[in-house]
Design a protein around this motif. Structure first.
Motif, PDB file in Angstrom:
ATOM      1  N   SER A 280     -39.202  46.095  26.811  1.00  0.00           N
ATOM      2  CA  SER A 280     -40.172  44.800  27.175  1.00  0.00           C
ATOM      3  C   SER A 280     -41.450  45.431  27.694  1.00  0.00           C
ATOM      4  CB  SER A 280     -39.413  44.579  28.738  1.00  0.00           C
ATOM      5  OG  SER A 280     -39.097  45.537  29.568  1.00  0.00           O
ATOM      6  N   GLN A 281     -42.276  44.678  27.529  1.00  0.00           N
ATOM      7  CA  GLN A 281     -43.843  44.966  27.720  1.00  0.00           C
ATOM      8  C   GLN A 281     -44.184  45.383  29.160  1.00  0.00           C
ATOM      9  OE1 GLN A 281     -46.506  41.829  26.182  1.00  0.00           O
ATOM     10  NE2 GLN A 281     -45.973  42.341  24.283  1.00  0.00           N
ATOM     11  N   ASN A 282     -43.487  44.917  30.264  1.00  0.00           N
ATOM     12  CA  ASN A 282     -43.869  45.141  31.618  1.00  0.00           C
ATOM     13  C   ASN A 282     -42.348  45.629  31.995  1.00  0.00           C
ATOM     14  OD1 ASN A 282     -46.552  44.652  31.572  1.00  0.00           O
ATOM     15  ND2 ASN A 282     -45.868  42.408  31.313  1.00  0.00           N
ATOM     16  N   LYS A 283     -42.385  46.191  33.178  1.00  0.00           N
ATOM     17  CA  LYS A 283     -41.221  46.681  33.928  1.00  0.00           C
ATOM     18  C   LYS A 283     -41.020  45.203  34.777  1.00  0.00           C
ATOM     19  CE  LYS A 283     -42.284  51.321  34.918  1.00  0.00           C
ATOM     20  NZ  LYS A 283     -42.500  52.282  35.980  1.00  0.00           N
ATOM     21  N   ILE A 284     -39.867  44.851  35.105  1.00  0.00           N
ATOM     22  CA  ILE A 284     -39.153  43.937  36.174  1.00  0.00           C
ATOM     23  C   ILE A 284     -38.865  44.758  37.451  1.00  0.00           C
ATOM     24  CG2 ILE A 284     -37.180  42.536  36.766  1.00  0.00           C
ATOM     25  CD1 ILE A 284     -36.631  42.338  33.538  1.00  0.00           C
ATOM     26  N   ILE A 285     -39.603  44.039  38.580  1.00  0.00           N
ATOM     27  CA  ILE A 285     -39.593  44.735  39.838  1.00  0.00           C
ATOM     28  C   ILE A 285     -38.681  43.872  40.506  1.00  0.00           C
ATOM     29  CG2 ILE A 285     -40.812  45.399  41.727  1.00  0.00           C
ATOM     30  CD1 ILE A 285     -41.617  46.682  39.199  1.00  0.00           C
ATOM     31  N   VAL A 286     -37.707  44.348  41.135  1.00  0.00           N
ATOM     32  CA  VAL A 286     -36.598  43.938  42.057  1.00  0.00           C
ATOM     33  C   VAL A 286     -36.553  44.441  43.257  1.00  0.00           C
ATOM     34  CG1 VAL A 286     -34.106  43.221  42.273  1.00  0.00           C
ATOM     35  CG2 VAL A 286     -34.865  43.614  40.098  1.00  0.00           C
ATOM     36  N   PRO A 287     -37.145  43.676  44.375  1.00  0.00           N
ATOM     37  CA  PRO A 287     -37.097  44.066  45.880  1.00  0.00           C
ATOM     38  C   PRO A 287     -35.834  44.374  46.367  1.00  0.00           C
ATOM     39  CG  PRO A 287     -38.472  42.037  45.265  1.00  0.00           C
ATOM     40  CD  PRO A 287     -37.816  42.118  44.260  1.00  0.00           C
ATOM     41  N   LEU A 288     -35.646  45.413  47.032  1.00  0.00           N
ATOM     42  CA  LEU A 288     -34.358  45.716  47.678  1.00  0.00           C
ATOM     43  C   LEU A 288     -34.477  45.931  49.093  1.00  0.00           C
ATOM     44  CD1 LEU A 288     -33.252  48.704  45.315  1.00  0.00           C
ATOM     45  CD2 LEU A 288     -32.596  46.396  44.983  1.00  0.00           C
ATOM     46  N   LYS A 289     -34.403  44.372  49.834  1.00  0.00           N
ATOM     47  CA  LYS A 289     -34.878  44.456  51.252  1.00  0.00           C
ATOM     48  C   LYS A 289     -34.068  45.009  52.131  1.00  0.00           C
ATOM     49  CE  LYS A 289     -38.057  40.637  50.795  1.00  0.00           C
ATOM     50  NZ  LYS A 289     -38.445  39.350  51.524  1.00  0.00           N
ATOM     51  N   PHE A 290     -32.750  45.460  51.698  1.00  0.00           N
ATOM     52  CA  PHE A 290     -31.740  45.960  52.536  1.00  0.00           C
ATOM     53  C   PHE A 290     -32.228  47.510  53.059  1.00  0.00           C
ATOM     54  CE2 PHE A 290     -30.010  46.841  48.296  1.00  0.00           C
ATOM     55  CZ  PHE A 290     -29.824  47.981  48.355  1.00  0.00           C
ATOM     56  N   LEU A 291     -33.026  47.938  52.098  1.00  0.00           N
ATOM     57  CA  LEU A 291     -33.477  49.504  52.186  1.00  0.00           C
ATOM     58  C   LEU A 291     -34.662  49.379  53.380  1.00  0.00           C
ATOM     59  CD1 LEU A 291     -33.820  50.788  48.546  1.00  0.00           C
ATOM     60  CD2 LEU A 291     -31.884  51.237  50.223  1.00  0.00           C
ATOM     61  N   GLN A 292     -35.188  48.219  53.845  1.00  0.00           N
ATOM     62  CA  GLN A 292     -35.980  48.412  54.820  1.00  0.00           C
ATOM     63  C   GLN A 292     -35.446  48.741  56.129  1.00  0.00           C
ATOM     64  OE1 GLN A 292     -37.911  44.522  55.016  1.00  0.00           O
ATOM     65  NE2 GLN A 292     -38.896  44.782  52.948  1.00  0.00           N
ATOM     66  N   HIS A 293     -34.126  48.245  56.383  1.00  0.00           N
ATOM     67  CA  HIS A 293     -33.300  48.593  57.335  1.00  0.00           C
ATOM     68  C   HIS A 293     -32.316  49.847  57.057  1.00  0.00           C
ATOM     69  CE1 HIS A 293     -34.792  44.645  58.686  1.00  0.00           C
ATOM     70  NE2 HIS A 293     -34.431  44.190  57.539  1.00  0.00           N
ATOM     71  N   GLN A 294     -32.128  50.046  55.801  1.00  0.00           N
ATOM     72  CA  GLN A 294     -31.001  51.088  55.645  1.00  0.00           C
ATOM     73  C   GLN A 294     -31.736  52.247  54.503  1.00  0.00           C
ATOM     74  OE1 GLN A 294     -27.139  49.595  54.255  1.00  0.00           O
ATOM     75  NE2 GLN A 294     -27.705  47.759  55.484  1.00  0.00           N
ATOM     76  N   PRO A 295     -32.868  52.712  54.963  1.00  0.00           N
ATOM     77  CA  PRO A 295     -33.738  53.462  53.920  1.00  0.00           C
ATOM     78  C   PRO A 295     -32.676  54.549  53.534  1.00  0.00           C
ATOM     79  CG  PRO A 295     -34.214  53.824  56.151  1.00  0.00           C
ATOM     80  CD  PRO A 295     -33.371  52.750  56.240  1.00  0.00           C
ATOM     81  N   LEU A 296     -32.992  55.102  52.181  1.00  0.00           N
ATOM     82  CA  LEU A 296     -32.196  56.212  51.666  1.00  0.00           C
ATOM     83  C   LEU A 296     -32.512  57.465  52.270  1.00  0.00           C
ATOM     84  CD1 LEU A 296     -32.609  55.350  47.760  1.00  0.00           C
ATOM     85  CD2 LEU A 296     -30.378  55.288  49.235  1.00  0.00           C
ATOM     86  N   LEU A 297     -31.602  58.443  52.705  1.00  0.00           N
ATOM     87  CA  LEU A 297     -31.647  59.775  52.987  1.00  0.00           C
ATOM     88  C   LEU A 297     -31.996  60.580  51.826  1.00  0.00           C
ATOM     89  CD1 LEU A 297     -28.909  59.723  55.660  1.00  0.00           C
ATOM     90  CD2 LEU A 297     -31.137  59.107  55.985  1.00  0.00           C
ATOM     91  N   ASP A 298     -32.624  61.609  52.329  1.00  0.00           N
ATOM     92  CA  ASP A 298     -32.841  62.596  51.390  1.00  0.00           C
ATOM     93  C   ASP A 298     -31.757  63.167  50.510  1.00  0.00           C
ATOM     94  OD1 ASP A 298     -35.331  62.758  52.407  1.00  0.00           O
ATOM     95  OD2 ASP A 298     -34.966  64.667  53.484  1.00  0.00           O
ATOM     96  N   ASP A 299     -30.351  63.132  50.949  1.00  0.00           N
ATOM     97  CA  ASP A 299     -29.398  63.217  50.175  1.00  0.00           C
ATOM     98  C   ASP A 299     -28.418  62.044  49.568  1.00  0.00           C
ATOM     99  OD1 ASP A 299     -28.380  62.407  52.505  1.00  0.00           O
ATOM    100  OD2 ASP A 299     -26.695  63.945  52.641  1.00  0.00           O
ATOM    101  N   GLN A 300     -29.092  60.874  49.615  1.00  0.00           N
ATOM    102  CA  GLN A 300     -28.393  59.858  49.111  1.00  0.00           C
ATOM    103  C   GLN A 300     -28.856  59.587  47.829  1.00  0.00           C
ATOM    104  OE1 GLN A 300     -28.956  57.174  52.391  1.00  0.00           O
ATOM    105  NE2 GLN A 300     -26.635  56.992  52.523  1.00  0.00           N
TER     106      GLN A 300
END
Length: 370
Positions: A280-300
């Motif tokens: 594909s010419q461009n990337k598809i961007i999918v917002p993962l809104k749950f990460l606003q409240h559950q951000p990934l930890l360094d070891d996740q």
């Protein structure tokens, strides 16, 4: 009273013969009616007459019926180890399924088989490689031919074996494009995220390798055509993703895709045309809104697994699985268990029986088949 007497005298004997009565209908209509019945009903109707028996065993009828069959629930458990399925109360793992057939392997032994659970037919296969981690079956609905592909990892090397059902007596080795490539420019090359997906293009399966040499890296997607027993290697364009540590290859609406989670978004590049090796010419961007409240930890580590229409399946490495609604941007379902009986849902039953299959007598007795 006279009407009853005349009916009994005029149709005596014939009223008890369903085959003779059915023959009054056009045979095309009989085919149409039978194609909507359940597998159990069709197995019993094979004994009505030879013509019906031949019809129900005809390959074209089997494919027609399979397209119309109502899905049945899969009574099994899902194991996150190698994405396999554990049959309930059994040491057997389901490696894959196609056309109503289950490809199964013992959880600790190289013993494997193909089974059609609804008609009770089983095909015992030659022992697979001890280190097999994937096994897929390709089924040609036009001819009824089937071919098995198994993949294994032994001493850090990926290997493949193939077998044509009904023709080969044993597994045959397939040469991998990078087989034997252990070093690059005198340094060890690191391979990661090997997998063999479901059928995402016509008769083609995919695996991927990320080969690193210090800071330099490249991602190769190997497309395996089981019918021609050959590989096509597609390389990810350089500079699309910043690093290889978070890059994952997965199934995006029946196409191979490469994804990277950047902050609170999933960036996806899709292989739109396999033959032309066109991304594909461009990337598809999918917002993962749950990460606003559950951000990934360094070891996740959060891994994209599969996108099907608006549903995106993601998995925390070593943890829970999420089913995310991309349209409404909400999590639909969370699975915490290592084993879950609902994940696989349903499958389409079929009358498919491959050459060499034998009847499981326990199923035969349960169905009341003589």
């Amino acid at each position: 009273m006279n009407m009853v007497t005349r009916y009994q005298s005029g149709d005596q004997g014939r009223g008890l013969d369903p085959a003779r009565k059915a023959l009054k209908l056009p045979f095309e209509m009989i085919i149409e009616i039978l194609s909507w019945l359940t597998v159990d009903a069709l197995l019993r109707m094979k004994s009505i007459c030879k013509k019906w028996c031949s019809l129900i065993e005809d390959h074209h009828f089997i494919v027609k019926h399979m397209d119309r069959a109502s899905p049945l629930p899969i009574k099994c458990q899902y194991s996150r180890r190698h994405d396999q399925v554990a049959l309930l109360h059994s040491n057997i793992r389901c490696m894959s399924r196609v056309a109503g057939l289950f490809v199964e392997k013992h959880h600790s032994l190289p013993v494997c088989r193909i089974r059609n659970p609804v008609i009770g037919h089983v095909l015992d296969l030659p022992n697979a490689h001890m280190d097999v981690c994937r096994m897929k079956c390709a089924f040609d609905s036009l001819t009824g031919d089937a071919k098995l592909v198994s993949a294994y990892i032994h001493n850090d090397e990926v290997g493949y074996e193939v077998m044509s059902i009904g023709q080969d007596g044993d597994w045959r080795a397939l040469k991998h494009p990078n087989q034997g490539l252990l070093k690059k420019n005198g340094k060890w090359a690191t391979r990661r995220q090997f997998f063999l997906t479901d059928e995402v293009h016509d008769g083609v399966y995919f695996c991927s390798e990320i080969i690193t040499d210090g800071e330099d890296w490249c991602l190769e997607v190997q497309a395996l055509d089981p019918w021609n027993e050959c590989f096509i290697t597609i390389t990810l364009p350089q500079g699309v993703f910043n690093g290889c540590k978070r890059v994952w290859v997965f199934n995006w609406n029946q196409h191979i895709a490469v994804g990277d989670i950047v902050e609170q978004e999933l960036h996806v590049l899709v292989l739109e045309d396999l033959k032309e090796e066109q991304w594909s010419q461009n990337k598809i961007i999918v917002p993962l809104k749950f990460l606003q409240h559950q951000p990934l930890l360094d070891d996740q580590v959060l891994i994209p697994v599969k996108a099907d229409c608006d549903e995106l399946k993601l998995r925390y490495k070593g943890g829970k699985t999420l089913f995310y609604d991309m349209n409404n941007e909400v999590i639909k379902k969370v699975v915490y268990k290592w084993f879950d009986t609902d994940l696989l849902g349903f499958y389409k039953p079929s009358l498919v029986s491959l050459k060499g299959m034998r009847q499981d007598e326990r199923v035969r007795h349960r169905m009341g088949i003589d």
